[in-house]
Structures are given as C-alpha cells and as structure tokens.
Motif scaffolding. Structure first.
Motif, PDB file in Angstrom:
ATOM      1  N   GLN A 183       0.859  -1.173   0.000  1.00 15.50           N
ATOM      2  CA  GLN A 183       0.000   0.000   0.000  1.00 15.50           C
ATOM      3  C   GLN A 183       0.899   1.227   0.000  1.00 15.50           C
ATOM      4  N   GLY A 184       0.301   2.372  -0.248  1.00 16.16           N
ATOM      5  CA  GLY A 184       1.067   3.614  -0.149  1.00 16.16           C
ATOM      6  C   GLY A 184       1.747   3.976  -1.445  1.00 16.16           C
ATOM      7  N   ALA A 185       3.077   3.824  -1.482  1.00 19.96           N
ATOM      8  CA  ALA A 185       3.833   4.226  -2.660  1.00 19.96           C
ATOM      9  C   ALA A 185       3.421   3.407  -3.881  1.00 19.96           C
ATOM     10  N   GLY A 186       3.499   4.031  -5.056  1.00 18.83           N
ATOM     11  CA  GLY A 186       3.179   3.345  -6.295  1.00 18.83           C
ATOM     12  C   GLY A 186       4.432   2.888  -7.007  1.00 18.83           C
ATOM     13  N   LEU A 187       4.264   2.482  -8.272  1.00 22.63           N
ATOM     14  CA  LEU A 187       5.386   2.056  -9.085  1.00 22.63           C
ATOM     15  C   LEU A 187       5.352   2.758 -10.435  1.00 22.63           C
ATOM     16  N   LEU A 188       6.527   3.190 -10.849  1.00 27.30           N
ATOM     17  CA  LEU A 188       6.746   3.711 -12.194  1.00 27.30           C
ATOM     18  C   LEU A 188       7.309   2.540 -12.994  1.00 27.30           C
ATOM     19  N   ILE A 189       6.457   1.882 -13.768  1.00 26.65           N
ATOM     20  CA  ILE A 189       6.800   0.607 -14.390  1.00 26.65           C
ATOM     21  C   ILE A 189       7.424   0.843 -15.761  1.00 26.65           C
ATOM     22  N   ALA A 190       8.621   0.308 -15.953  1.00 25.09           N
ATOM     23  CA  ALA A 190       9.303   0.440 -17.238  1.00 25.09           C
ATOM     24  C   ALA A 190       8.696  -0.536 -18.244  1.00 25.09           C
ATOM     25  N   VAL A 191       8.454  -0.035 -19.453  1.00 27.82           N
ATOM     26  CA  VAL A 191       7.778  -0.815 -20.496  1.00 27.82           C
ATOM     27  C   VAL A 191       8.501  -0.610 -21.818  1.00 27.82           C
ATOM     28  N   ARG A 192       8.777  -1.694 -22.528  1.00 29.38           N
ATOM     29  CA  ARG A 192       9.352  -1.620 -23.875  1.00 29.38           C
ATOM     30  C   ARG A 192       8.234  -1.816 -24.895  1.00 29.38           C
ATOM     31  N   PRO A 193       7.914  -0.800 -25.687  1.00 26.87           N
ATOM     32  CA  PRO A 193       6.839  -0.944 -26.668  1.00 26.87           C
ATOM     33  C   PRO A 193       7.032  -2.119 -27.615  1.00 26.87           C
ATOM     34  N   GLY A 194       8.288  -2.462 -27.944  1.00 26.19           N
ATOM     35  CA  GLY A 194       8.536  -3.554 -28.864  1.00 26.19           C
ATOM     36  C   GLY A 194       8.105  -4.908 -28.349  1.00 26.19           C
ATOM     37  N   MET A 195       7.744  -4.994 -27.061  1.00 26.25           N
ATOM     38  CA  MET A 195       7.360  -6.269 -26.460  1.00 26.25           C
ATOM     39  C   MET A 195       5.858  -6.418 -26.296  1.00 26.25           C
ATOM     40  N   PHE A 196       5.072  -5.396 -26.679  1.00 31.07           N
ATOM     41  CA  PHE A 196       3.636  -5.432 -26.451  1.00 31.07           C
ATOM     42  C   PHE A 196       2.876  -4.959 -27.688  1.00 31.07           C
ATOM     43  N   ASN A 197       1.715  -5.528 -27.906  1.00 29.27           N
ATOM     44  CA  ASN A 197       0.746  -4.943 -28.833  1.00 29.27           C
ATOM     45  C   ASN A 197       0.102  -3.755 -28.119  1.00 29.27           C
ATOM     46  N   PRO A 198       0.035  -2.578 -28.741  1.00 27.07           N
ATOM     47  CA  PRO A 198      -0.448  -1.401 -28.018  1.00 27.07           C
ATOM     48  C   PRO A 198      -1.890  -1.503 -27.545  1.00 27.07           C
ATOM     49  N   ALA A 199      -2.769  -2.149 -28.317  1.00 21.87           N
ATOM     50  CA  ALA A 199      -4.158  -2.275 -27.879  1.00 21.87           C
ATOM     51  C   ALA A 199      -4.259  -3.166 -26.648  1.00 21.87           C
ATOM     52  N   VAL A 200      -3.496  -4.255 -26.651  1.00 16.55           N
ATOM     53  CA  VAL A 200      -3.489  -5.135 -25.480  1.00 16.55           C
ATOM     54  C   VAL A 200      -2.873  -4.420 -24.290  1.00 16.55           C
ATOM     55  N   PHE A 201      -1.775  -3.699 -24.532  1.00 15.43           N
ATOM     56  CA  PHE A 201      -1.118  -3.024 -23.417  1.00 15.43           C
ATOM     57  C   PHE A 201      -1.985  -1.908 -22.844  1.00 15.43           C
ATOM     58  N   ALA A 202      -2.708  -1.182 -23.698  1.00 10.74           N
ATOM     59  CA  ALA A 202      -3.595  -0.132 -23.192  1.00 10.74           C
ATOM     60  C   ALA A 202      -4.595  -0.708 -22.193  1.00 10.74           C
ATOM     61  N   LYS A 203      -5.091  -1.911 -22.483  1.00  9.81           N
ATOM     62  CA  LYS A 203      -6.026  -2.570 -21.558  1.00  9.81           C
ATOM     63  C   LYS A 203      -5.309  -3.024 -20.290  1.00  9.81           C
ATOM     64  N   MET A 204      -4.090  -3.556 -20.426  1.00 10.72           N
ATOM     65  CA  MET A 204      -3.320  -3.978 -19.255  1.00 10.72           C
ATOM     66  C   MET A 204      -3.090  -2.806 -18.308  1.00 10.72           C
ATOM     67  N   ALA A 205      -2.662  -1.671 -18.866  1.00  6.88           N
ATOM     68  CA  ALA A 205      -2.374  -0.503 -18.036  1.00  6.88           C
ATOM     69  C   ALA A 205      -3.639   0.065 -17.420  1.00  6.88           C
ATOM     70  N   ALA A 206      -4.736   0.079 -18.182  1.00  8.26           N
ATOM     71  CA  ALA A 206      -6.002   0.575 -17.651  1.00  8.26           C
ATOM     72  C   ALA A 206      -6.480  -0.310 -16.500  1.00  8.26           C
TER      73      ALA A 206
END
Length: 368
Positions: free
Chosen positions: A74-97
């Motif tokens: 709880q409390g602090a969040g995370l700034l998650i590093a992501v490589r676009p070359g490893m994800f489909n953007p439509a799928v990733f948009a749903k993952m992040a949402a």
C-alpha cells in the motif's frame, strides 16, 4: 526555478540481485517479500513511487513483478518500465487501464525505447534506433487514443486496430514518462510524454539538455515536467560518504571493468555513451559532490550525488533550480539506502514532499 511544493521524490525498486557492492560481493535475491519491503520502506520515508527497470539481465520481468508487488503493498506506487517492442499497443492499453483501476493512483509508466542492439535482439527486436522511436510514437499515440476515445480505428506503419474499444478507461490517463538523449527521443517526449527524464550529469550538462528540450516543447506546443535519475550516497559526514563511495566500487577489478566496457560499447544510446564518458575521465569526481564511480560497472545512470545531508540537499536544489521537479534516486543496497536517505535528507525536503501531489496526466497540455 521549480517551487519546492512541486517536488516529486521517487526511489528505485531493484528487480535484479541487490547488494552493498557493484561488481561483486554477497547478493540479496529480489524476492516478492524484498520488493514489498522496498515499496513499504519508501512509502514510510516519504517517497511517492518507485521506478522499476526493464532489461534482459534483471531477474524478473518488470510488468509481472510490478503487479505482484502492487498487490502486496500500500502507499507508494510504481513507475513501471515498459518496452513498446514487447507489447501490442491495444493489449497493453487494456493492461495498463486494468492496473490503474486495481491500484488507483499507484501506476505510472516509463516508456523505454531500447538502448543496446544486442540486448534488443534477445527480444527479437532488430529495428534501428530511429525506427524504434517511430514505432514508440505510434505505440503511444494509439494507447492514448484508446484511453480517451470511444472507438478507435488505426492503420499505421507498425500497428493496426479496427473498431477497438477499451472500457473502463483510466481516469485520468496513466502518466507517461520518457527519457532519451537523442533528437528523436526529445521530440517524442515533447509530443506525448508527461515527464521527460534525464540521467544525472553535470549542472551544465543537464542545463544544456533542458534547453534543447524546451525548444522541442515549443515546436510541439506543449510543456512537460522534468525528472532526474540519479544515485545518492549520503552519510552523516562528508568523509564517511566518500568512504562509502569507495567501498561501493572496491570489488570492481580490471577484468570486470574491461568486460563491462566491451559490452557497453555495443549501445546506440547517446545517453549511455555520455555516462560511459563521464566514468572514463582522469577523475571520477566530475563536479562538486557528483561522482561517476557507479558507471564503472553498471549500465544506465552511472553518477551519484555524494556528501553529507546538507551537501546532498544543496545538489538536489541546484538541479531543481534548472527546472527539475522529479527526482528518481537509488543506492546500494536499496532498502538500507532508502531508509538512510529518508532519515538524513528527507526531513530537509519534508515540506516539499508532503505538499507534492500525485502526478496526473491532466497536469500538462493535452496531446494535439
């Protein structure tokens, strides 16, 4: 000059083995319990979030480890590093949402285009430097559209989406961080990022970087926040801090250094080449209280602020005067150094840290 109330202070969540030495020594496994302890300690010390890196040699995949850690803390969040070359953007948009919905206000994204062709090839990513940035631009454009538009049709150079929908949408959209030394990196950050990140450099070096970035912002018609990624070695006295710095690299022998230089030479990152050059001079002290020793055997940022609490605060304030409002700090080992910074330096920044609001993407001009 950035107001103290705008300061946002982050720590680093180490997804590889952690320890008190660079280049050798006993190592601490990045178990889920340890990652959770890092996040909880950072929150206790007043940090708003922690950055996770993404690279082949890390023990954990950044996304999987981050979601597990968020679920356990709880409390602090995370700034998650992501490589676009490893994800489909439509799928990733749903993952992040989804992550933003499950962990409200605790998810931020650091978009990493990639810096080492050999490492990129391990993931099957063989695109050139400039092509990777073109791909990242299209990736972010599509992700942002999916977060804000009802139905998305897209046919680009890299991706396609026909009648794509995403619900529920993250509100506000998840903050996007993006770094990079090159012109394509700065152009992309000016167009689509909320925070532009730079690695630690001399004050003149950072000043020059921000000057060129402001020119790209003017061209894009937007303003972004600026963040600095840096290590920190603080002790009660300056002499103790420098002794700790020397101890940190005491196990970097000639063979370790040679192997690191050979591997790092394959990078096509301008920022990484700058860090390598700073660690290759006649002195590792490149400026008052700024030390390049970490870069002897570590990729990414290689500079550390070294000094007593007042000296460390003064160096942070000097960067702040250039326009830096976000600091992403780290130290070895990360748990102990997080607490040390929290006890020795954070009280000097307490008012600023307490007044800082969680970053939301609506804090900057909308994408045009």
């Amino acid at each position: 000059m950035t107001a103290s109330s705008d300061l946002d202070l982050l720590w680093f969540c180490q997804l590889a083995a952690d320890g008190a030495f660079i280049g050798g020594g006993p190592l601490r496994k990045p178990t889920l319990a340890y990652l959770a302890s890092l996040v909880e300690t950072a929150a206790e010390m007043g940090f708003s979030s922690l950055l996770t890196a993404t690279n082949f040699h890390a023990e954990h995949d950044a996304w999987t480890a981050s979601i597990a850690t968020l679920a356990r803390t709880q409390g602090a969040g995370l700034l998650i590093a992501v490589r676009p070359g490893m994800f489909n953007p439509a799928v990733f948009a749903k993952m992040a949402a989804t992550a933003a919905s499950l962990f409200p206000g605790r998810v931020r994204l650091n978009i990493v285009t990639g810096s080492n062709p050999a490492e990129n090839a391990m993931y099957g990513d063989l695109d050139s430097h400039d092509m990777r940035y073109a791909r990242t631009r299209e990736f972010l454009q599509l992700v942002r559209r999916l977060w804000t538009e009802h139905v998305v049709d897209h046919a680009g150079d890299f991706y396609r989406a026909d009648g794509a929908v995403l619900a529920p949408k993250p509100s506000p959209p998840v903050p996007i961080y993006l770094g990079g030394h090159s012109v394509p990196a700065q152009q992309l950050a000016a167009e689509l990022a909320d925070v532009y990140l730079v690695w630690a450099d001399t004050l003149d070096g950072v000043r020059a970087r921000l000057e060129t970035m402001r020119a790209h912002e003017a061209h894009a018609g937007r303003q972004v926040k600026y963040g600095l990624r840096c290590h920190v070695i603080v002790r009660e006295t300056e002499s103790e801090a420098w002794a700790a710095a020397e101890r940190l690299i005491s196990r970097v022998d000639a063979d370790t250094r040679a192997a690191f230089v050979a591997a790092a030479a394959r990078t096509d990152s301008e920022g990484q080449r700058r860090q390598l050059s700073l660690a290759s001079g006649s002195s590792l002290v490149v400026e008052d209280h700024l030390w390049a020793g970490v870069g002897l055997a570590r990729t990414g940022v290689g500079l550390a602020i070294v000094g007593d609490p007042a000296q460390v605060e003064a160096k942070l304030r000097a960067y702040q005067s250039l326009g830096i409002s976000t600091f992403i700090l780290s130290g070895y080992p990360h748990l102990e150094e997080c607490r040390r910074f929290g006890e020795l330096v954070m009280p000097r920044l307490r008012d600023a840290a307490r007044m800082a609001r969680p970053l939301a993407a609506v804090d900057v001009a909308p994408v045009t």
